[in-house]
Write an enzyme that holds these catalytic residues in place. Sequence first.
Site, PDB file in Angstrom:
ATOM      1  CG  ASP A   1      -2.003   1.027   1.194  1.00  8.98           C
ATOM      2  OD1 ASP A   1      -1.779   2.111   0.605  1.00  8.98           O
ATOM      3  OD2 ASP A   1      -3.083   0.766   1.742  1.00  8.98           O
TER       4      ASP A   1
ATOM      5  CE1 TYR B   1      -5.434  -6.914  -6.754  1.00 11.74           C
ATOM      6  CE2 TYR B   1      -4.294  -8.330  -5.199  1.00 11.74           C
ATOM      7  CZ  TYR B   1      -5.445  -7.697  -5.630  1.00 11.74           C
ATOM      8  OH  TYR B   1      -6.608  -7.871  -4.923  1.00 11.74           O
TER       9      TYR B   1
END
Length: 216
Positions: free
Chosen positions: A119, A195
């Site tokens: 993140d 991802y």
Amino acid sequence: MRLRNKPWAQEYIESNPTVAIQNPTKYQGQWAKTVFKNNHPLNIEIGTGKGDFIVALAKKYPEQNFLAIERYVSVSVLALKKIVAADLINLKIITFDAVMLLDIFAPQEINKIYLNFSDPWPKARHEKRRLTSKKFLEFYQLILQPNGEIHFKTDNDQLFAYSFESFQANNWKIIDYTTDLYHSKYLENNIPTEYERRFVQLGENINYLCAQKASP
């Protein structure tokens, strides 16, 4: 990562205690001997996500131990299902917050740390939450063995630039890096995350660096 709550997740985790390790703080300094029952090097991935990367890595290096760390139960359970299906004796998982790393690992217990698509926490007031901030680099410095390494990948150019500067400012040695992984010599040995595959299909650029623990 935000996923819808899975009511069955905690029960599934608790039903697989040999893979999903409960109460990880009690194994501090004893992971290889007590959990993996060997003396092989221990590597960790912080922010495992759905587990594609760590499963592939553990398959590639059966002579090493791997521990997946994921904060969210709704995510870690997805990785756990893949780990259970792979039936790998050298891979375990814990659902735990990385801010508690020093409660889980003893000094110099870890061989390598993998940070994949963390993140970015883009707001300045959230800087300390970034996994490459000074606070976390100090944690890694303590738990890594001499010459231990961090392998870091991100599609976020701003986070990569910040992280590059953070490693340098905190006396880490950057031994490899590229701002275009998929057009570099490092691609040959790259293991993509779930991802990462999506980002690449969308034409997103992937950054990579390897940093070595600072000397005392």
